[in-house]
Design a protein around this motif. Structure first.
Motif, PDB file in Angstrom:
ATOM      1  N   ALA A  70       0.861  -1.197   0.000  1.00 14.41           N
ATOM      2  CA  ALA A  70       0.000   0.000   0.000  1.00 14.41           C
ATOM      3  C   ALA A  70       0.887   1.234   0.000  1.00 14.41           C
ATOM      4  CB  ALA A  70      -0.917   0.006   1.213  1.00 14.41           C
ATOM      5  N   ILE A  71       0.414   2.302  -0.658  1.00 10.06           N
ATOM      6  CA  ILE A  71       1.206   3.529  -0.770  1.00 10.06           C
ATOM      7  C   ILE A  71       0.369   4.749  -0.405  1.00 10.06           C
ATOM      8  CG2 ILE A  71       0.675   3.797  -3.234  1.00 10.06           C
ATOM      9  CD1 ILE A  71       3.472   5.004  -3.623  1.00 10.06           C
ATOM     10  N   VAL A  72       1.000   5.672   0.305  1.00 13.79           N
ATOM     11  CA  VAL A  72       0.482   7.035   0.448  1.00 13.79           C
ATOM     12  C   VAL A  72       1.527   7.943  -0.183  1.00 13.79           C
ATOM     13  CG1 VAL A  72      -1.059   6.713   2.396  1.00 13.79           C
ATOM     14  CG2 VAL A  72       1.369   7.106   2.839  1.00 13.79           C
ATOM     15  N   TYR A  73       1.063   8.963  -0.888  1.00 12.51           N
ATOM     16  CA  TYR A  73       1.940   9.602  -1.872  1.00 12.51           C
ATOM     17  C   TYR A  73       1.691  11.103  -1.936  1.00 12.51           C
ATOM     18  CZ  TYR A  73       3.747  10.455  -6.654  1.00 12.51           C
ATOM     19  OH  TYR A  73       4.421  10.918  -7.750  1.00 12.51           O
ATOM     20  N   ASN A  74       2.804  11.852  -2.024  1.00 12.25           N
ATOM     21  CA  ASN A  74       2.743  13.306  -2.173  1.00 12.25           C
ATOM     22  C   ASN A  74       3.699  13.703  -3.287  1.00 12.25           C
ATOM     23  OD1 ASN A  74       2.665  16.131  -1.823  1.00 12.25           O
ATOM     24  ND2 ASN A  74       4.226  16.068  -0.216  1.00 12.25           N
ATOM     25  N   GLY A  75       3.195  14.421  -4.290  1.00 18.03           N
ATOM     26  CA  GLY A  75       4.091  14.940  -5.314  1.00 18.03           C
ATOM     27  C   GLY A  75       3.664  14.612  -6.730  1.00 18.03           C
ATOM     28  N   GLU A  76       4.620  14.754  -7.636  1.00 17.41           N
ATOM     29  CA  GLU A  76       4.422  14.460  -9.051  1.00 17.41           C
ATOM     30  C   GLU A  76       5.697  13.817  -9.604  1.00 17.41           C
ATOM     31  OE1 GLU A  76       1.600  14.918 -10.493  1.00 17.41           O
ATOM     32  OE2 GLU A  76       0.583  16.470  -9.331  1.00 17.41           O
ATOM     33  N   ILE A  77       5.529  12.688 -10.283  1.00 18.99           N
ATOM     34  CA  ILE A  77       6.622  12.093 -11.052  1.00 18.99           C
ATOM     35  C   ILE A  77       6.321  12.403 -12.512  1.00 18.99           C
ATOM     36  CG2 ILE A  77       7.775   9.957 -11.758  1.00 18.99           C
ATOM     37  CD1 ILE A  77       7.089   8.843  -8.955  1.00 18.99           C
ATOM     38  N   TYR A  78       7.085  13.328 -13.082  1.00 23.57           N
ATOM     39  CA  TYR A  78       6.744  13.861 -14.393  1.00 23.57           C
ATOM     40  C   TYR A  78       6.935  12.853 -15.527  1.00 23.57           C
ATOM     41  CZ  TYR A  78       6.953  18.148 -11.670  1.00 23.57           C
ATOM     42  OH  TYR A  78       6.751  19.104 -10.711  1.00 23.57           O
ATOM     43  N   ASN A  79       7.828  11.896 -15.336  1.00 25.91           N
ATOM     44  CA  ASN A  79       8.063  10.894 -16.375  1.00 25.91           C
ATOM     45  C   ASN A  79       7.352   9.579 -16.054  1.00 25.91           C
ATOM     46  OD1 ASN A  79       9.772  10.339 -14.211  1.00 25.91           O
ATOM     47  ND2 ASN A  79      11.380   9.445 -15.500  1.00 25.91           N
ATOM     48  N   HIS A  80       6.295   9.637 -15.272  1.00 28.43           N
ATOM     49  CA  HIS A  80       5.658   8.396 -14.826  1.00 28.43           C
ATOM     50  C   HIS A  80       5.009   7.638 -15.984  1.00 28.43           C
ATOM     51  CE1 HIS A  80       1.140   8.429 -14.679  1.00 28.43           C
ATOM     52  NE2 HIS A  80       1.334   9.675 -15.004  1.00 28.43           N
ATOM     53  N   ALA A 124       5.360   6.851   1.021  1.00 29.10           N
ATOM     54  CA  ALA A 124       5.629   5.735   1.926  1.00 29.10           C
ATOM     55  C   ALA A 124       4.901   4.511   1.415  1.00 29.10           C
ATOM     56  CB  ALA A 124       5.162   6.074   3.333  1.00 29.10           C
ATOM     57  N   ILE A 125       5.611   3.382   1.356  1.00 31.19           N
ATOM     58  CA  ILE A 125       5.042   2.111   0.895  1.00 31.19           C
ATOM     59  C   ILE A 125       5.161   1.086   2.016  1.00 31.19           C
ATOM     60  CG2 ILE A 125       5.294   0.196  -0.728  1.00 31.19           C
ATOM     61  CD1 ILE A 125       6.249   2.208  -2.810  1.00 31.19           C
ATOM     62  N   TYR A 126       4.031   0.473   2.365  1.00 28.54           N
ATOM     63  CA  TYR A 126       4.035  -0.552   3.412  1.00 28.54           C
ATOM     64  C   TYR A 126       3.920  -1.936   2.790  1.00 28.54           C
ATOM     65  CZ  TYR A 126       3.180  -3.046   7.733  1.00 28.54           C
ATOM     66  OH  TYR A 126       3.280  -3.915   8.804  1.00 28.54           O
ATOM     67  N   ASP A 127       4.784  -2.831   3.256  1.00 27.64           N
ATOM     68  CA  ASP A 127       4.786  -4.232   2.835  1.00 27.64           C
ATOM     69  C   ASP A 127       4.211  -5.050   3.990  1.00 27.64           C
ATOM     70  OD1 ASP A 127       5.408  -6.901   2.338  1.00 27.64           O
ATOM     71  OD2 ASP A 127       7.364  -6.462   1.447  1.00 27.64           O
ATOM     72  N   SER A 128       2.994  -5.560   3.822  1.00 27.04           N
ATOM     73  CA  SER A 128       2.319  -6.233   4.937  1.00 27.04           C
ATOM     74  C   SER A 128       2.850  -7.642   5.187  1.00 27.04           C
ATOM     75  CB  SER A 128       0.804  -6.287   4.683  1.00 27.04           C
ATOM     76  OG  SER A 128       0.526  -6.959   3.477  1.00 27.04           O
ATOM     77  N   VAL A 129       3.645  -8.196   4.262  1.00 32.35           N
ATOM     78  CA  VAL A 129       4.275  -9.500   4.494  1.00 32.35           C
ATOM     79  C   VAL A 129       5.559  -9.316   5.298  1.00 32.35           C
ATOM     80  CG1 VAL A 129       5.367 -11.500   3.414  1.00 32.35           C
ATOM     81  CG2 VAL A 129       3.237 -10.570   2.465  1.00 32.35           C
ATOM     82  N   GLU A 130       6.428  -8.420   4.837  1.00 34.78           N
ATOM     83  CA  GLU A 130       7.659  -8.133   5.572  1.00 34.78           C
ATOM     84  C   GLU A 130       7.412  -7.249   6.792  1.00 34.78           C
ATOM     85  OE1 GLU A 130      10.643  -9.359   5.009  1.00 34.78           O
ATOM     86  OE2 GLU A 130       9.977 -10.486   3.236  1.00 34.78           O
ATOM     87  N   ARG A 131       6.246  -6.627   6.827  1.00 35.40           N
ATOM     88  CA  ARG A 131       5.840  -5.698   7.904  1.00 35.40           C
ATOM     89  C   ARG A 131       6.861  -4.565   8.071  1.00 35.40           C
ATOM     90  NH1 ARG A 131       4.042  -9.264  13.008  1.00 35.40           N
ATOM     91  NH2 ARG A 131       6.067 -10.225  12.612  1.00 35.40           N
ATOM     92  N   THR A 132       7.236  -3.997   6.939  1.00 33.63           N
ATOM     93  CA  THR A 132       8.179  -2.877   6.923  1.00 33.63           C
ATOM     94  C   THR A 132       7.605  -1.731   6.096  1.00 33.63           C
ATOM     95  OG1 THR A 132       9.334  -3.762   4.988  1.00 33.63           O
ATOM     96  CG2 THR A 132      10.217  -4.349   7.165  1.00 33.63           C
ATOM     97  N   LEU A 133       8.019  -0.545   6.469  1.00 33.23           N
ATOM     98  CA  LEU A 133       7.606   0.670   5.781  1.00 33.23           C
ATOM     99  C   LEU A 133       8.829   1.286   5.122  1.00 33.23           C
ATOM    100  CD1 LEU A 133       5.069   2.635   5.512  1.00 33.23           C
ATOM    101  CD2 LEU A 133       6.121   3.934   7.369  1.00 33.23           C
TER     102      LEU A 133
END
Length: 560
Positions: A70-80, A124-133
């Motif tokens: 899961a991700i929460v995100y702020n900003g713009e990636i112009y080359n996305h 910020a990206i959360y990995d619920s298997v590894e339980r790391t942010l």
């Protein structure tokens, strides 16, 4: 643009969802279009969203198809869009959002995915298997990220004030960078126990703590540029044009440019051709740059929107500016506030000239050390660098003296810190003093200017885009031969050369540039000696900051 926040703890006595909600509520102006929070085991993350690229509503936080990430995100990636096209065969995208692109690119490449981003971002990206942010901040520091570690929790947010929901509002009396510069630099903030994630860095966090890592720094990304003036100017011209194109191609809203009458904002405006042009004007001869801004408007055949603030406006906005800045700032951010206050009626995106002075040597103070170094070109002295440095002091020592704003110039703790911190950047550029001064300022002065731009534009839910902070331009500026940055006593020489066919010549030839400063000395009669009283303004904004955040008593946060 958006605002993001999160909280990690195994202590079930915390109402994590309520904590994150309270942090988001503090900065809801950053994302008035959408709101979302979700808990994943011991981690709760949330965001408020301002839709710019993708105007549709989506479930936030964004999740991958499996629900693992899961991700929460702020900003713009112009080359996305380019990055997304390389992932389409592997992943099923649901949206047009660059946040979803960042999520799947991370799943695909891990932290290596950050290397290819051209933009301004903090997510910020959360990995619920590894339980790391994993929390990352963009290469040049346009988008903010702050964090705090408590006895049994870790928290992060887009603005410092949000973390005051979990950390007491106490003064960080140990912030030596503030004593030296009148602003904090590096990871320091003026709030005790609140830290800033630095540009080009990421954090891995879990319930046990966190580790911090670098993924992009200027000195690790220097490229070989042959000493070919014609090619350098052509490549620089093409890079400037492309960086502006990237920042306008996906803009579905009207956008504007703030023009101060200086080269950088004029160059950005003349290439971008905005829908609106704004400037600020004060009725004092030594603050009057209106005629230069009019030249830009005339070149573009656009109406110039002129804002004319006065002392009453300054008094009216003082507390609000202090609240949004999060830190006492001795640059007169008031002018920017007034521009944004007016521009919010017309636009969602604004383009500015931030970053050019540091990367391409625009500050006149650089001429002092630059000319000092010319003595080493005297043939009779070319073997006496040791004696020259003994007489003058090393270049890093001289620059430390030049930029030192401590009220007590003999405070050895400040002087030692400045020598060490400035020496760190000077050591990264193989003795090139022009690159060295710019590199130091890029990671110090530039960062507080970006903080000011982000906080004030977000206060009005406006996205601020800065084409000169395209990482390719920063990389090019610190890789090109520095003799094309200062040449014949002319600062920012290369940029001025490429601007000759684009910007009115009167702007290129200026030597009296001031920027969006405000005549606070005149309003408060601090200039009776004929000199700018920086101390009086510093004390004013510092007291405003303490009052707004109730630093003495460290009680509840005040809202304005």
């Amino acid at each position: 643009m958006c605002g993001i926040a999160g909280f990690i703890s195994e202590n079930r006595d915390y109402d994590a969802k309520k904590i994150v909600a309270s942090m988001l509520d503090v900065m809801k102006y950053r994302g008035p279009d959408q709101y979302g929070i979700k808990t994943y085991g011991s981690c709760t993350i949330g965001m408020v969203r301002l839709s710019i690229i993708d105007k549709n509503t989506h479930e936030i936080p964004y999740e991958d198809a499996s629900g693992r990430y899961a991700i929460v995100y702020n900003g713009e990636i112009y080359n996305h869009d380019t990055i997304k096209s390389s992932l389409l065969s592997k992943y099923g995208f649901k949206t047009d959002s660059d946040a979803e692109t960042a999520l799947y690119n991370y799943i695909d490449k891990g932290v290596k995915s950050f290397d290819g981003y051209n933009g301004m971002y903090a997510f910020a990206i959360y990995d619920s298997v590894e339980r790391t942010l994993c929390i990352v901040r963009d290469k040049t520091g346009e988008k903010p990220m702050y964090y705090a570690r408590g006895r049994d929790f870790f928290a992060f947010a887009s603005e410092m004030k949000c973390l005051l929901k979990v950390i007491p509002a106490e003064l960080n009396a140990a912030a030596i960078s503030y004593k030296a510069y009148e602003f904090t630099s590096g990871s320091e903030t003026l709030f005790k126990n609140i830290l800033s994630l630095e540009p080009g860095e990421y954090i891995r966090a879990d319930t046990r703590g966190y580790t911090r890592h670098e993924y992009w720094k200027v000195w690790n990304n220097i490229i070989e540029i042959p000493d070919d003036k014609k090619k350098i100017l052509k490549d620089l011209h093409d890079l400037v044009e492309d960086s502006i194109y990237l920042r306008t191609k996906n803009c579905v809203h009207h956008f504007g440019c703030f023009v101060s009458g200086g080269l950088d904002s004029a160059l950005a405006a003349c290439i971008a051709k905005p829908d609106y042009i704004y400037t600020v004007h004060y009725d004092y001869d030594d603050f009057d740059e209106l005629d230069y801004a009019r030249l830009v408007a005339a070149r573009l055949k656009k109406e110039l929107v002129v804002i004319t603030p006065d002392k009453e406006d300054f008094l009216r906005t003082r507390e609000a500016v202090a609240f949004h800045l999060d830190t006492p700032c001795t640059w007169t951010s008031f002018s920017l506030w007034m521009l944004l206050e007016r521009a919010q009626k017309d636009i969602k995106v604004v383009m500015t000239g931030d970053g050019a002075d540091e990367a391409f040597s625009g500050y006149y103070r650089y001429l002092l050390l630059y000319h000092d170094e010319q003595i080493k070109q005297v043939e009779a002295l070319n073997k006496y660098s040791y004696l020259i440095n003994k007489y003058y002091g090393s270049p890093a020592e001289r620059y430390a003296r030049l930029v030192n704003r401590c009220e007590n110039q003999f405070d050895e703790s400040v002087n030692a810190w400045l020598r060490e911190s400035i020496g760190y950047y000077f050591d990264k550029v193989n003795g090139d003093i022009v690159h060295a001064m710019g590199l130091n300022d890029f990671y110090s002065t530039m960062q507080v200017l970006l903080q000011m731009s982000d906080r004030l534009s977000m206060a009005f839910s406006i996205e601020n885009r800065s084409p000169f902070l395209d990482y390719r331009l920063i990389q090019y500026g610190f890789s090109m031969p520095s003799k094309y940055k200062i040449k014949g006593g002319i600062t920012k020489w290369a940029l001025k050369e490429i601007a000759k066919k684009i910007v009115p010549k009167e702007i290129i030839q200026r030597t009296d540039k001031r920027g969006f400063s405000a005549p606070v000395n005149k309003w408060f009669e601090w200039d009776k000696s004929g000199k700018y009283d920086r101390t009086a303004y510093k004390n004013m904004v510092y007291e405003d900051w303490k009052m707004v955040f109730n630093i003495k008593t460290a009680t509840a946060l005040r809202h304005v």
